[in-house]
Write an enzyme that holds these catalytic residues in place. Structure first.
Site, short mmCIF file in Angstrom:
data_model
loop_
_atom_site.label_atom_id
_atom_site.label_comp_id
_atom_site.label_asym_id
_atom_site.label_seq_id
_atom_site.Cartn_x
_atom_site.Cartn_y
_atom_site.Cartn_z
N HIS A 241 41.21 1.88 17.73
CA HIS A 241 41.44 2.31 16.34
C HIS A 241 42.75 3.08 16.18
O HIS A 241 42.94 3.80 15.21
CB HIS A 241 40.26 3.14 15.83
CG HIS A 241 39.00 2.34 15.63
ND1 HIS A 241 37.75 2.90 15.48
CD2 HIS A 241 38.80 0.99 15.56
CE1 HIS A 241 36.85 1.95 15.33
NE2 HIS A 241 37.45 0.79 15.38
N CYS B 267 56.14 2.33 12.09
CA CYS B 267 57.06 1.98 11.01
C CYS B 267 56.69 0.61 10.46
O CYS B 267 56.74 -0.39 11.18
CB CYS B 267 58.50 1.96 11.51
SG CYS B 267 59.66 1.49 10.21
N CYS C 278 62.41 6.58 9.97
CA CYS C 278 62.04 5.99 11.26
C CYS C 278 63.21 6.18 12.23
O CYS C 278 64.35 5.83 11.91
CB CYS C 278 61.74 4.50 11.07
SG CYS C 278 61.61 3.58 12.62
N CYS D 116 64.90 2.48 12.69
CA CYS D 116 65.61 1.73 11.65
C CYS D 116 66.09 2.61 10.49
O CYS D 116 66.82 2.15 9.63
CB CYS D 116 64.74 0.59 11.11
SG CYS D 116 63.35 1.15 10.08
N ASN E 113 24.13 9.26 24.41
CA ASN E 113 24.40 9.74 23.05
C ASN E 113 23.45 10.87 22.71
O ASN E 113 22.36 10.98 23.29
CB ASN E 113 24.20 8.58 22.05
CG ASN E 113 25.01 8.75 20.77
OD1 ASN E 113 26.20 9.03 20.83
ND2 ASN E 113 24.37 8.61 19.63
N LEU E 114 23.89 11.72 21.78
CA LEU E 114 23.06 12.85 21.39
C LEU E 114 21.68 12.41 20.89
O LEU E 114 20.67 13.05 21.15
CB LEU E 114 23.78 13.64 20.28
CG LEU E 114 23.26 15.03 19.96
CD1 LEU E 114 23.31 15.93 21.18
CD2 LEU E 114 24.09 15.65 18.83
N ALA F 193 27.15 15.04 25.38
CA ALA F 193 28.03 14.31 26.29
C ALA F 193 28.48 15.18 27.46
O ALA F 193 28.61 14.67 28.58
CB ALA F 193 29.25 13.79 25.53
P1 OAD Z 1 30.16 8.60 14.32
O1 OAD Z 1 30.45 9.89 13.65
O2 OAD Z 1 29.73 7.46 13.49
O3 OAD Z 1 29.05 8.80 15.44
C1 OAD Z 1 29.13 9.81 16.41
C2 OAD Z 1 27.93 9.71 17.32
O4 OAD Z 1 28.06 10.71 18.32
C3 OAD Z 1 26.57 9.94 16.63
O5 OAD Z 1 25.64 8.95 17.03
C4 OAD Z 1 26.14 11.32 17.13
O6 OAD Z 1 24.73 11.44 17.29
C5 OAD Z 1 26.82 11.38 18.48
N1 OAD Z 1 27.12 12.75 18.94
C6 OAD Z 1 27.43 13.84 18.20
N2 OAD Z 1 27.66 14.90 18.98
C7 OAD Z 1 27.50 14.48 20.26
C8 OAD Z 1 27.59 15.11 21.54
N3 OAD Z 1 27.91 16.40 21.67
N4 OAD Z 1 27.35 14.36 22.63
C9 OAD Z 1 27.03 13.04 22.53
N5 OAD Z 1 26.93 12.40 21.36
C10 OAD Z 1 27.16 13.10 20.24
O7 OAD Z 1 31.49 8.24 15.17
P2 OAD Z 1 31.92 6.83 15.79
O8 OAD Z 1 30.73 6.06 16.24
O9 OAD Z 1 32.99 7.12 16.78
O10 OAD Z 1 36.80 4.44 12.53
O11 OAD Z 1 32.56 6.13 14.54
C11 OAD Z 1 33.11 4.87 14.70
C12 OAD Z 1 34.29 4.71 13.76
O12 OAD Z 1 33.91 5.03 12.43
C13 OAD Z 1 35.44 5.67 14.01
O13 OAD Z 1 36.31 5.23 15.03
C14 OAD Z 1 36.15 5.71 12.71
C15 OAD Z 1 34.93 5.85 11.82
O14 OAD Z 1 35.07 5.45 10.51
C16 OAD Z 1 37.97 4.37 11.86
O15 OAD Z 1 38.49 5.34 11.36
C17 OAD Z 1 38.56 3.00 11.82
#
Ligand code: OAD
Length: 236
Positions: A112, A120, A139, A142, A204-205, A222
């Site tokens: 991501h 740029c 930039c 350029c 995961n949490l 984590a």
């Molecule tokens: P999320 O915020 O959707 O999910 C985070 C996950 O981490 C959840 O399932 C929580 O339960 C878990 N969590 C929270 N604290 C934790 C800890 N201390 N230890 C372990 N797990 C924990 O984030 P992502 O799944 O990364 O995309 O989101 C995916 C994408 O959605 C991101 O990359 C971003 C967002 O929109 C873009 O911006 C393109």
């Protein structure tokens, strides 16, 4: 984990949860970034076309914030596994922070994008960028004032997909850490990996949306789960 002796190739996918204990907000859930900001206002190409200043200010703040945070025990454990694992290990992250790198990991794929690059749209050059973009700096390549955050927005294609799928095809083990499984294509990697014959593990949490796709799911922070799992892998 079972069958550890036969495991050589590992693909690790990380999400916002691995950086949560470093003080970086996750996206979903209570206090998450998408509760404070609408995705459509700050994280789409349309939003940037409509109100570039709002979008640049949002990313300028996030870029400044990540530079005040430090990698945690989970980032350090993965870097150690990368250094010591006897087979291939690929870390794929959805995160736009640089905490894996600052913990010492070297081959991280940022599907991501990253806060610490400016891209740029004029000449396609990418530059490491730690400052702000709101004042429309030129930039360095350029000279055009056409820099944007090098972050993949909703509706845009994630980076490095060919390399990621190639690694999934060769994986014996796929491990998903700290991601809610809400955003594709990353959310589909567990199904892809298991169809291609890999074992799958979630750290995961809480149980994620796609938790039932995994062979095994462990719940906890984590900073506890990841070092423990890395110890198991290196001991096996
Ligand atoms: P999320 O915020 O959707 O999910 C985070 C996950 O981490 C959840 O399932 C929580 O339960 C878990 N969590 C929270 N604290 C934790 C800890 N201390 N230890 C372990 N797990 C924990 O984030 P992502 O799944 O990364 O995309 O989101 C995916 C994408 O959605 C991101 O990359 C971003 C967002 O929109 C873009 O911006 C393109």
């Amino acid at each position: 984990m079972g069958d550890m002796a036969r495991m050589r190739n590992i693909v690790v996918l990380t999400g916002a949860g691995i950086s949560a204990e470093s003080g970086i907000d996750t996206f979903r859930g209570g206090g998450g970034l998408w509760e404070q900001h609408r995705v459509e206002d700050v994280a789409t190409p349309e939003a940037f076309a409509r109100d570039p200043e709002l979008v640049q200010r949002f990313y300028d703040m996030r870029r400044a914030a990540v530079q005040t945070k430090q990698p945690n025990a989970a980032h350090h454990a993965l870097a150690r596994l990368e250094a010591e694992w006897r087979g291939e290990l690929l870390i794929v992250t959805q995160n736009v922070d640089d905490l894996h790198e600052r913990a010492g990991a070297s081959g991280v794929l940022h599907m991501h994008g990253t806060h610490l690059n400016a891209w740029c749209t004029g000449c396609d050059a990418r530059h490491r960028w730690t400052g702000t973009l709101i004042e429309k700096p030129p930039c360095p390549e350029c000279g055009e004032a056409s820099l944007r955050p090098d972050v993949v927005w909703f509706g845009e294609m994630p980076y490095e997909m060919e390399r990621i799928y190639a690694a999934l095809r060769g994986a014996d083990l796929f491990v998903s850490i700290g991601t809610s499984g809400a955003v594709y294509p990353a959310a589909g990697f567990v199904q892809d990996a298991s169809q291609l014959g890999a074992r799958t593990l979630e750290l995961n949490l809480e149980r994620s949306q796609g938790s039932h796709w995994f062979d095994e799911s462990r719940q906890g922070p984590a900073t506890q789960l990841v070092p423990r799992w890395v110890e198991e892998m290196l001991a096996g």
